[in-house]
Design an enzyme around this catalytic site. Structure first.
Site, PDB file in Angstrom:
ATOM      1  CG  LEU A 289      63.155 -21.388  -4.645  1.00 19.06           C
ATOM      2  CD1 LEU A 289      64.286 -21.070  -3.685  1.00 19.06           C
ATOM      3  CD2 LEU A 289      62.385 -20.118  -5.000  1.00 19.06           C
ATOM      4  N   GLY A 290      64.936 -24.883  -7.588  1.00 23.87           N
ATOM      5  CA  GLY A 290      64.678 -25.701  -8.769  1.00 23.87           C
ATOM      6  C   GLY A 290      63.909 -24.928  -9.815  1.00 23.87           C
TER       7      GLY A 290
ATOM      8  CB  CYS B 159      78.330  12.436  -8.580  1.00 24.71           C
ATOM      9  SG  CYS B 159      78.321  14.227  -8.661  1.00 24.71           S
TER      10      CYS B 159
ATOM     11  NE  ARG C 192      70.831   0.388  -5.278  1.00 25.98           N
ATOM     12  CZ  ARG C 192      71.351   0.564  -6.477  1.00 25.98           C
ATOM     13  NH1 ARG C 192      71.559   1.790  -6.955  1.00 25.98           N
ATOM     14  NH2 ARG C 192      71.678  -0.463  -7.232  1.00 25.98           N
TER      15      ARG C 192
ATOM     16  CD  GLU D 228      75.767   4.563  -9.990  1.00 29.92           C
ATOM     17  OE1 GLU D 228      76.471   4.878  -9.019  1.00 29.92           O
ATOM     18  OE2 GLU D 228      74.537   4.723 -10.037  1.00 29.92           O
TER      19      GLU D 228
ATOM     20  CG  PHE E 244      74.676  11.507 -12.974  1.00 28.75           C
ATOM     21  CD1 PHE E 244      75.255  12.554 -12.286  1.00 28.75           C
ATOM     22  CD2 PHE E 244      75.508  10.518 -13.498  1.00 28.75           C
ATOM     23  CE1 PHE E 244      76.637  12.622 -12.124  1.00 28.75           C
ATOM     24  CE2 PHE E 244      76.886  10.581 -13.350  1.00 28.75           C
ATOM     25  CZ  PHE E 244      77.449  11.640 -12.652  1.00 28.75           C
ATOM     26  N   GLY E 245      73.543  12.784 -16.341  1.00 25.18           N
ATOM     27  CA  GLY E 245      73.975  12.529 -17.711  1.00 25.18           C
ATOM     28  C   GLY E 245      75.479  12.491 -17.857  1.00 25.18           C
TER      29      GLY E 245
ATOM     30  CB  ILE F 103      69.996   8.701 -18.536  1.00 24.89           C
ATOM     31  CG1 ILE F 103      71.154   8.962 -19.517  1.00 24.89           C
ATOM     32  CG2 ILE F 103      69.954   9.719 -17.423  1.00 24.89           C
ATOM     33  CD1 ILE F 103      72.533   8.841 -18.919  1.00 24.89           C
TER      34      ILE F 103
END
Length: 392
Positions: free
Chosen positions: A346-347, A246, A94, A371, A133-134, A167
């Site tokens: 789930l232990g 942005c 993502r 972000e 994206f800096g 980044i």
């Protein structure tokens, strides 16, 4: 008695039209059938499956909510569903999609010249050209106005010096959207620069040994007397409004995306407890297990309803940054809490990487921070509610 899937039980799916369902199903198929078989090894090796980028581009998810220039032009719910389905597999997937679209393509689309749009966006939509994206710097995170990256005006353009850190996509990027201060040296002087691979003095060293987002490539941006020509400056924005707008786009996608990670953890825990027998019956039959599942399911349903509401506001042009701050804050906290609770169900098996829960949990620790940290979003919402600024 047969169990009903969570989102069907509360008719969340009824909120979708047929086109949205088709988009969801196509992204789900790719994410789970093509990407998912690779993600475990990528996480172990701290690599990103770069060979899948052309297929990701063909899927139409890069800059999916932008119109023209080879972009799909999808509505806000469809875009959110894309984010949810890719993060169901991994937050790193993502992040790749989100950074490319919301943080790199969006500023060119919103603030760029027509020549810039024509040059960059079609190739970025197909994945032929990757962006980064800096904004964040080693000493400037939550306070972007304190950035030290500086652009000096010279004949024909600017000379950039500085460094950006944490980044996403930097090692892959053919273009970096770099935010820097100009001569005035204050927050209002911030401009966006399109720094292209091959420009002398521009490097993007990879950051290694992460314990989170290991299936995502993270790097630095190092700028040493980089000349950027005038035509590579975003002409239609000045000040922190540029990068912050942005981030609003990206945070909207994150709010949807983390619900995918939450669903993955919840469904893993549900399936495990239905099959795991202790004391003569499935763990899911015990009251404490059902209480945990109900709490997780309730929060996932609440998150979806919030995101659908924001999608409506976004389509109407009414979505505000503070609304997105609340959604990013709440949905990420929901996801990280569900990951931790699912792991406990789930232990000992919960810490093994044959199950996705621990990977999601580690990834979400980064999403909780990036972000806009949880704390900064808390203060932003608090300022909106009280009219009082707690930042200073």
């Amino acid at each position: 008695m047969n169990a009903t899937p969570l989102l069907d039980l509360f008719e969340i799916e009824s909120l979708l039209n047929e086109e949205q369902k088709m988009i969801r199903d196509s992204v789900r198929a790719f994410s789970r059938e093509v990407y998912h078989p690779r993600v475990q090894q990528c996480f172990r090796d701290e690599t990103f499956p770069e060979d899948l980028i052309p297929q990701i581009g063909e899927l139409g998810v890069l800059g999916a909510n932008l119109h023209g220039y080879g972009c799909a032009g999808l509505d806000s719910v469809s875009y959110g569903l894309i984010m949810r389905e890719v993060e169901y597999v991994d937050s790193g997937f993502r992040s790749f999609v989100s950074v490319q679209g919301a943080l790199c393509m969006y500023p060119i689309y919103a603030f760029g010249s027509e020549a810039q749009k024509q040059k960059f966006l079609p190739k970025m939509a197909t994945g032929e050209l990757i962006g980064c994206f800096g904004l964040t710097e080693p000493d400037s995170g939550s306070d972007p106005g304190s950035m030290r990256t500086f652009a000096k005006k010279v004949d024909g353009g600017y000379i950039l010096n500085g460094a950006k850190m944490w980044i996403t996509n930097a090692p892959l990027a053919g273009v970096a959207i770099v935010w820097a201060k100009t001569e005035e040296n204050n927050a209002k002087s911030v401009r966006g620069f399109l720094v292209e691979r091959g420009m002398k003095g521009f490097t993007t060293p990879k950051m290694s040994h992460k314990l989170s987002l290991r299936a995502s490539l993270t790097g630095e941006i190092v700028l040493e007397d980089v000349f950027v020509p005038e035509e590579n400056i975003l002409p239609n924005v000045q000040g922190l409004k540029g990068p912050l707008s942005c981030l609003t786009q990206a945070r909207y996608g994150i709010s949807w995306g983390v619900l995918g990670a939450a669903l993955s953890c919840y469904e893993t825990a549900l399936g495990y407890t239905q099959e795991r027998v202790q004391f003569g019956k499935p763990i899911a039959a015990f009251q404490l297990s059902q209480n945990k599942l109900v709490e997780m399911g309730s929060r996932i349903v609440h998150g979806h309803l919030l995101c659908h509401h924001l999608a409506g506001l976004k389509e109407a042009g009414k979505l505000s940054p503070i609304q997105v701050s609340l959604a990013k804050r709440e949905c990420v906290r929901t996801a990280i809490d569900i990951a931790r609770e699912s792991r406990s169900m789930l232990g000992g098996n919960g810490i093994m990487d044959e199950y996705p829960i621990m990977r999601h949990s580690m990834n979400l620790e980064s999403v909780y921070t990036y972000e806009g940290t949880h704390e900064v979003h808390t203060l932003a919402v608090g300022r909106a509610l009280t009219g009082l600024n707690a930042f200073a």
